[in-house]
Design an enzyme around this catalytic site. Structure first.
Site, PDB file in Angstrom:
ATOM      1  N   HIS A  47       0.857  -1.188   0.000  1.00  0.00           N
ATOM      2  CA  HIS A  47       0.000   0.000   0.000  1.00  0.00           C
ATOM      3  C   HIS A  47       0.891   1.236   0.000  1.00  0.00           C
ATOM      4  O   HIS A  47       2.120   1.108  -0.069  1.00  0.00           O
ATOM      5  CB  HIS A  47      -0.939  -0.014   1.222  1.00  0.00           C
ATOM      6  CG  HIS A  47      -0.231  -0.325   2.514  1.00  0.00           C
ATOM      7  ND1 HIS A  47       0.759   0.473   3.042  1.00  0.00           N
ATOM      8  CD2 HIS A  47      -0.357  -1.363   3.385  1.00  0.00           C
ATOM      9  CE1 HIS A  47       1.176  -0.028   4.179  1.00  0.00           C
ATOM     10  NE2 HIS A  47       0.543  -1.164   4.409  1.00  0.00           N
ATOM     11  N   HIS A  50       4.028   1.238   2.287  1.00  0.00           N
ATOM     12  CA  HIS A  50       5.192   0.559   1.709  1.00  0.00           C
ATOM     13  C   HIS A  50       5.804   1.409   0.593  1.00  0.00           C
ATOM     14  O   HIS A  50       7.030   1.503   0.478  1.00  0.00           O
ATOM     15  CB  HIS A  50       4.779  -0.786   1.101  1.00  0.00           C
ATOM     16  CG  HIS A  50       4.209  -1.771   2.074  1.00  0.00           C
ATOM     17  ND1 HIS A  50       2.888  -2.162   2.047  1.00  0.00           N
ATOM     18  CD2 HIS A  50       4.773  -2.467   3.096  1.00  0.00           C
ATOM     19  CE1 HIS A  50       2.669  -3.055   2.995  1.00  0.00           C
ATOM     20  NE2 HIS A  50       3.782  -3.248   3.653  1.00  0.00           N
ATOM     21  N   VAL A 189       2.698   6.637   7.190  1.00  0.00           N
ATOM     22  CA  VAL A 189       1.783   7.190   6.188  1.00  0.00           C
ATOM     23  C   VAL A 189       0.356   6.930   6.670  1.00  0.00           C
ATOM     24  O   VAL A 189       0.034   5.811   7.108  1.00  0.00           O
ATOM     25  CB  VAL A 189       2.022   6.532   4.815  1.00  0.00           C
ATOM     26  CG1 VAL A 189       0.991   7.005   3.800  1.00  0.00           C
ATOM     27  CG2 VAL A 189       3.436   6.834   4.332  1.00  0.00           C
ATOM     28  N   ARG A 200      -3.781  -4.693   7.124  1.00  0.00           N
ATOM     29  CA  ARG A 200      -4.873  -5.265   7.930  1.00  0.00           C
ATOM     30  C   ARG A 200      -6.126  -4.382   7.937  1.00  0.00           C
ATOM     31  O   ARG A 200      -7.180  -4.829   8.389  1.00  0.00           O
ATOM     32  CB  ARG A 200      -4.393  -5.539   9.354  1.00  0.00           C
ATOM     33  CG  ARG A 200      -3.400  -6.708   9.407  1.00  0.00           C
ATOM     34  CD  ARG A 200      -3.072  -7.126  10.819  1.00  0.00           C
ATOM     35  NE  ARG A 200      -2.395  -8.412  10.845  1.00  0.00           N
ATOM     36  CZ  ARG A 200      -1.083  -8.595  11.053  1.00  0.00           C
ATOM     37  NH1 ARG A 200      -0.299  -7.561  11.242  1.00  0.00           N
ATOM     38  NH2 ARG A 200      -0.567  -9.806  11.075  1.00  0.00           N
TER      39      ARG A 200
HETATM   40  P1  AMP Z   1       4.683  -5.201   6.586  1.00  0.00           P
HETATM   41  O1  AMP Z   1       4.465  -5.576   5.172  1.00  0.00           O
HETATM   42  O2  AMP Z   1       3.430  -4.895   7.339  1.00  0.00           O
HETATM   43  O3  AMP Z   1       5.599  -6.169   7.302  1.00  0.00           O
HETATM   44  O4  AMP Z   1       5.466  -3.823   6.559  1.00  0.00           O
HETATM   45  C1  AMP Z   1       6.677  -3.685   5.853  1.00  0.00           C
HETATM   46  C2  AMP Z   1       7.296  -2.362   6.202  1.00  0.00           C
HETATM   47  O5  AMP Z   1       6.414  -1.305   5.846  1.00  0.00           O
HETATM   48  C3  AMP Z   1       7.586  -2.218   7.705  1.00  0.00           C
HETATM   49  O6  AMP Z   1       8.834  -1.560   7.874  1.00  0.00           O
HETATM   50  C4  AMP Z   1       6.448  -1.359   8.169  1.00  0.00           C
HETATM   51  O7  AMP Z   1       6.745  -0.588   9.319  1.00  0.00           O
HETATM   52  C5  AMP Z   1       6.247  -0.450   6.960  1.00  0.00           C
HETATM   53  N1  AMP Z   1       4.917   0.138   6.969  1.00  0.00           N
HETATM   54  C6  AMP Z   1       3.719  -0.518   7.048  1.00  0.00           C
HETATM   55  N2  AMP Z   1       2.708   0.373   7.086  1.00  0.00           N
HETATM   56  C7  AMP Z   1       3.271   1.603   7.036  1.00  0.00           C
HETATM   57  C8  AMP Z   1       2.755   2.935   7.055  1.00  0.00           C
HETATM   58  N3  AMP Z   1       1.453   3.183   7.135  1.00  0.00           N
HETATM   59  N4  AMP Z   1       3.623   3.960   7.008  1.00  0.00           N
HETATM   60  C9  AMP Z   1       4.968   3.725   6.935  1.00  0.00           C
HETATM   61  N5  AMP Z   1       5.514   2.501   6.910  1.00  0.00           N
HETATM   62  C10 AMP Z   1       4.675   1.450   6.961  1.00  0.00           C
END
Ligand code: AMP
Length: 299
Positions: A47, A50, A189, A200
């Site tokens: 999203h 990322h 973000v 989620r």
């Molecule tokens: P995930 O796919 O949930 O494991 O997240 C991968 C990376 O994206 C991790 O470093 C998260 O902290 C980052 N991330 C997820 N959501 C956000 C967001 N809303 N803003 C900034 N970074 C994010």
């Protein structure tokens, strides 16, 4: 110009690697040329949170690697491993649009080959906040990130402040083990109503989605109270709890105000503090956090 099985040869096309050797081959050129390799580890369902990490890496590095791997070891029994969204084609298309050089999409066997047994544990930082309710979660995170770092061998890796505890654990692990990767924190973000963007959020129904904005607005109310002079953590947590529960039915895992670095609970706002919370709305467990900068805070 040679053609490939997928169509005409395109020297700028993103490479999809599944194994360590494929990844190393894809990065050999930039490594030999001394270029910086930026790495964004993800679990996919990409999203704009990322995307902001990928864009930052793109600005700072010669080559950008994004991994997409839903890591079974960071999900506990009864958590959403099986149902976690896996829109791999859309994810690869977004990576390509963002000018990613290599999408690393390993299998479980590549990440955890038969016989692998090492676990990376950062015990003190892992026992607070999400670690209290999600036993073993951060061992799974630290272990998979350590192995990803070993495979990708990046110069810089980009992590979101949205997962503040995860960021602190990765910083500590990288320092303790002298891994030699610069960890670059990236701001959270948010949607226009303040809800932190998350894979989620897709689990939220319409009214739950509206209700979920209360997490951020409650933390903002607490920041306003701090600016007006409130310093009692008990009162601030109570204020946040009341605002969130007033918004609709939910299950609060924790609302804590902690030292931003040690993640230990504090009694009084000061220094570098962080409001952190985890709240279940419907079937979505949402986490969020904001920094608290008291005007009279030291440093
Ligand atoms: P995930 O796919 O949930 O494991 O997240 C991968 C990376 O994206 C991790 O470093 C998260 O902290 C980052 N991330 C997820 N959501 C956000 C967001 N809303 N803003 C900034 N970074 C994010």
């Amino acid at each position: 110009m040679p053609d490939t099985a997928d169509g005409p040869y395109d020297p700028f096309a993103m490479i999809r690697a599944t194994t360590g050797p494929e990844l190393h081959a894809a990065l050999q050129g930039v490594r030999d040329a001394g270029g910086a390799i930026g790495f964004v580890p993800t679990m996919g369902a990409l999203h704009h949170g990322h995307a902001s990490l990928i864009e930052t890496a793109r600005r700072q590095c010669e080559a950008v690697v994004v991994s997409i791997f839903v890591n079974p070891r960071q999900f506990g029994p009864g958590e959403d491993f099986t149902n976690y969204p896996r829109p791999i084609e859309a994810d690869l298309a977004l990576c390509s649009d963002l000018d990613v050089d290599v999408a690393f999409v390993p299998t479980v066997e590549v990440m955890y080959p038969a016989g692998s047994e090492t676990v990376v544990r950062v015990p003190e930082l892992s026992r607070h906040l999400c670690g209290a309710a999600r036993q073993g979660h951060f061992d799974g995170v630290a272990t998979v990130v350590a192995r990803l770092f070993g495979l990708v061998r990046p110069h810089r890796a980009y992590f979101g402040e949205k997962d503040h505890q995860q960021l602190k654990i990765i910083e500590r692990m990288t320092g303790d083990l002298a891994i030699g990767v610069d960890i670059v924190p990236c701001p959270t973000v948010r949607e226009s109503d303040g809800l932190a963007v998350s894979s989620r959020n897709a689990y939220l129904g319409n009214s739950e989605r509206k209700q979920a904005a209360s997490l951020h607005s409650a933390m903002m109310s607490a920041l306003t109270a701090v600016r007006s002079g409130e310093r009692s953590v008990t009162l601030l947590v109570d204020m946040i709890r009341r605002e969130i529960t007033a918004a609709g039915p939910c299950d609060i895992d924790y609302i804590s105000i902690v030292d931003s670095e040690t993640l230990a609970d504090i009694d009084t706002i000061g220094g570098h503090a962080r409001i952190c919370l985890a709240v279940r709305i419907g079937s979505a467990r949402l986490i969020d956090n904001v920094a608290v900068d008291a005007p009279d805070a030291s440093g």
